[in-house]
Design a protein around this motif. Sequence first.
Motif, PDB file in Angstrom:
ATOM      1  N   PRO A  59       1.779  -0.240   4.135  1.00 37.11           N
ATOM      2  CA  PRO A  59       2.686  -1.386   4.047  1.00 37.11           C
ATOM      3  C   PRO A  59       2.030  -2.670   3.556  1.00 37.11           C
ATOM      4  O   PRO A  59       2.641  -3.444   2.809  1.00 37.11           O
ATOM      5  CB  PRO A  59       3.203  -1.534   5.481  1.00 37.11           C
ATOM      6  CG  PRO A  59       3.115  -0.153   6.043  1.00 37.11           C
ATOM      7  CD  PRO A  59       1.894   0.450   5.438  1.00 37.11           C
ATOM      8  N   ASP A  60       0.772  -2.901   3.949  1.00 38.51           N
ATOM      9  CA  ASP A  60       0.082  -4.106   3.487  1.00 38.51           C
ATOM     10  C   ASP A  60      -0.092  -4.096   1.972  1.00 38.51           C
ATOM     11  O   ASP A  60      -0.044  -5.148   1.326  1.00 38.51           O
ATOM     12  CB  ASP A  60      -1.289  -4.234   4.165  1.00 38.51           C
ATOM     13  CG  ASP A  60      -1.182  -4.703   5.606  1.00 38.51           C
ATOM     14  OD1 ASP A  60      -0.092  -5.173   5.997  1.00 38.51           O
ATOM     15  OD2 ASP A  60      -2.184  -4.592   6.336  1.00 38.51           O
ATOM     16  N   PHE A  61      -0.267  -2.905   1.406  1.00 41.61           N
ATOM     17  CA  PHE A  61      -0.429  -2.828  -0.047  1.00 41.61           C
ATOM     18  C   PHE A  61       0.915  -2.955  -0.757  1.00 41.61           C
ATOM     19  O   PHE A  61       0.979  -3.479  -1.874  1.00 41.61           O
ATOM     20  CB  PHE A  61      -1.141  -1.539  -0.450  1.00 41.61           C
ATOM     21  CG  PHE A  61      -1.590  -1.547  -1.880  1.00 41.61           C
ATOM     22  CD1 PHE A  61      -2.611  -2.395  -2.295  1.00 41.61           C
ATOM     23  CD2 PHE A  61      -0.980  -0.740  -2.830  1.00 41.61           C
ATOM     24  CE1 PHE A  61      -3.021  -2.427  -3.619  1.00 41.61           C
ATOM     25  CE2 PHE A  61      -1.387  -0.768  -4.156  1.00 41.61           C
ATOM     26  CZ  PHE A  61      -2.410  -1.614  -4.553  1.00 41.61           C
ATOM     27  N   VAL A  62       1.984  -2.495  -0.119  1.00 37.72           N
ATOM     28  CA  VAL A  62       3.324  -2.752  -0.662  1.00 37.72           C
ATOM     29  C   VAL A  62       3.548  -4.261  -0.733  1.00 37.72           C
ATOM     30  O   VAL A  62       4.020  -4.794  -1.743  1.00 37.72           O
ATOM     31  CB  VAL A  62       4.411  -2.086   0.209  1.00 37.72           C
ATOM     32  CG1 VAL A  62       5.809  -2.511  -0.246  1.00 37.72           C
ATOM     33  CG2 VAL A  62       4.286  -0.561   0.145  1.00 37.72           C
ATOM     34  N   GLU A  64       1.251  -6.579  -0.895  1.00 36.21           N
ATOM     35  CA  GLU A  64       0.383  -7.150  -1.920  1.00 36.21           C
ATOM     36  C   GLU A  64       0.949  -6.928  -3.327  1.00 36.21           C
ATOM     37  O   GLU A  64       0.887  -7.819  -4.184  1.00 36.21           O
ATOM     38  CB  GLU A  64      -1.017  -6.553  -1.811  1.00 36.21           C
ATOM     39  CG  GLU A  64      -2.009  -7.177  -2.789  1.00 36.21           C
ATOM     40  CD  GLU A  64      -3.428  -6.652  -2.610  1.00 36.21           C
ATOM     41  OE1 GLU A  64      -4.271  -6.941  -3.490  1.00 36.21           O
ATOM     42  OE2 GLU A  64      -3.691  -5.951  -1.618  1.00 36.21           O
ATOM     43  N   GLN A  65       1.486  -5.742  -3.562  1.00 36.09           N
ATOM     44  CA  GLN A  65       2.123  -5.485  -4.860  1.00 36.09           C
ATOM     45  C   GLN A  65       3.244  -6.497  -5.125  1.00 36.09           C
ATOM     46  O   GLN A  65       3.344  -7.067  -6.225  1.00 36.09           O
ATOM     47  CB  GLN A  65       2.721  -4.080  -4.886  1.00 36.09           C
ATOM     48  CG  GLN A  65       1.739  -2.941  -4.921  1.00 36.09           C
ATOM     49  CD  GLN A  65       2.486  -1.618  -4.934  1.00 36.09           C
ATOM     50  OE1 GLN A  65       3.045  -1.213  -5.957  1.00 36.09           O
ATOM     51  NE2 GLN A  65       2.520  -0.932  -3.802  1.00 36.09           N
ATOM     52  N   LEU A  66       4.092  -6.711  -4.123  1.00 32.70           N
ATOM     53  CA  LEU A  66       5.227  -7.619  -4.275  1.00 32.70           C
ATOM     54  C   LEU A  66       4.769  -9.045  -4.543  1.00 32.70           C
ATOM     55  O   LEU A  66       5.246  -9.703  -5.475  1.00 32.70           O
ATOM     56  CB  LEU A  66       6.097  -7.577  -3.018  1.00 32.70           C
ATOM     57  CG  LEU A  66       6.942  -6.320  -2.814  1.00 32.70           C
ATOM     58  CD1 LEU A  66       7.482  -6.261  -1.387  1.00 32.70           C
ATOM     59  CD2 LEU A  66       8.083  -6.277  -3.821  1.00 32.70           C
ATOM     60  N   GLU A  67       3.859  -9.516  -3.721  1.00 40.54           N
ATOM     61  CA  GLU A  67       3.440 -10.910  -3.831  1.00 40.54           C
ATOM     62  C   GLU A  67       2.700 -11.176  -5.143  1.00 40.54           C
ATOM     63  O   GLU A  67       2.894 -12.216  -5.781  1.00 40.54           O
ATOM     64  CB  GLU A  67       2.575 -11.282  -2.629  1.00 40.54           C
ATOM     65  CG  GLU A  67       3.373 -11.297  -1.325  1.00 40.54           C
ATOM     66  CD  GLU A  67       2.513 -11.540  -0.102  1.00 40.54           C
ATOM     67  OE1 GLU A  67       1.258 -11.522  -0.249  1.00 40.54           O
ATOM     68  OE2 GLU A  67       3.073 -11.743   0.991  1.00 40.54           O
ATOM     69  N   THR A  68       1.858 -10.224  -5.560  1.00 45.84           N
ATOM     70  CA  THR A  68       1.136 -10.379  -6.828  1.00 45.84           C
ATOM     71  C   THR A  68       2.103 -10.412  -7.999  1.00 45.84           C
ATOM     72  O   THR A  68       1.970 -11.222  -8.925  1.00 45.84           O
ATOM     73  CB  THR A  68       0.114  -9.245  -7.002  1.00 45.84           C
ATOM     74  OG1 THR A  68      -0.808  -9.267  -5.909  1.00 45.84           O
ATOM     75  CG2 THR A  68      -0.639  -9.391  -8.316  1.00 45.84           C
ATOM     76  N   LEU A  69       3.093  -9.539  -7.964  1.00 44.47           N
ATOM     77  CA  LEU A  69       4.066  -9.473  -9.048  1.00 44.47           C
ATOM     78  C   LEU A  69       4.851 -10.770  -9.186  1.00 44.47           C
ATOM     79  O   LEU A  69       4.930 -11.358 -10.272  1.00 44.47           O
ATOM     80  CB  LEU A  69       5.027  -8.302  -8.824  1.00 44.47           C
ATOM     81  CG  LEU A  69       6.166  -8.199  -9.841  1.00 44.47           C
ATOM     82  CD1 LEU A  69       5.637  -7.825 -11.213  1.00 44.47           C
ATOM     83  CD2 LEU A  69       7.217  -7.203  -9.367  1.00 44.47           C
ATOM     84  N   VAL A  70       5.445 -11.230  -8.081  1.00 46.71           N
ATOM     85  CA  VAL A  70       6.358 -12.376  -8.196  1.00 46.71           C
ATOM     86  C   VAL A  70       5.633 -13.701  -8.383  1.00 46.71           C
ATOM     87  O   VAL A  70       6.262 -14.697  -8.760  1.00 46.71           O
ATOM     88  CB  VAL A  70       7.320 -12.448  -6.984  1.00 46.71           C
ATOM     89  CG1 VAL A  70       8.154 -11.184  -6.889  1.00 46.71           C
ATOM     90  CG2 VAL A  70       6.564 -12.716  -5.676  1.00 46.71           C
TER      91      VAL A  70
END
Length: 268
Positions: A59-62, A64-70
């Motif tokens: 979940p922490d990497f999910v 991170e993916q979201l925050e990096t993208l947006v």
Amino acid sequence: MSAAPPVALTIAGSDPSGGAGIQADLKTFSALGAYGTAVLTALTAQSTQGVTGVHVVPPDFVREQLETLVEDVAVDVVKIGMLAGAETVEAVTAFLAARAGEVPVVLDPVMVSTAGSRLLDEDAVQAILTMLPHVSVVTPNLAEAGVLTASEPATDLAGMREQAAAIRALGAPRVLVKGGHLAGSEVSDLWLDGDGEQVLSTERVDTRHTHGTGCTLSSAITALQPQRRHWLEATRDAKAWLTGALRAGEQLRVGQGPGPVHHFHEVW
């Protein structure tokens, strides 16, 4: 200079056979004029004949993916599919809550595959309920609507109407209960929002090529929402497009089980 296409984000799991999940979402976005981005929540060992294993992304990497993208990409609309576990649901809900109302969100509450494989942990159902007020529309099939309302799946339009109202009462502003598993010459889905209900019917396509139908419909609604005047118009057009994709599915000859729909039936 023409306008840039809308940017759509799918938050979902991977399907190696390409008919459902992230792969189906990205194909649908492209086919319907949206630029697709993706955050993966799970890897599956899957074919047209079923799911043999699920590997959940931490979940922490999910997050991170979201925050990096947006931080870099301006997303116009979001589709949420397979989330697999409660902690992942909570991470995505926190992401949505922090950006309340910024972009439209379509939630396809993926719980059970068409082949009958469980894709959502039991403890994640309650977490999904807490997500409902943070999305724009939720698109359960009959089995999923039953799980969300802690009742048996509807067997007729009256039951679909009752469950759609119950899901709205849980906080979802718009509900599309998909009636594809009911018998009949037409497929009738029930749409319910603050303006009332609409029964959306399309012809039933006699085909075994139905793998990823739910993922594809919800991602079609997602892709079309920024390009249409209102949600109901986007949903009607998505259903019409899906009917064509179902009709053309036999052209693909992918797999030995229920094959995928043809996402590029209007292009190839």
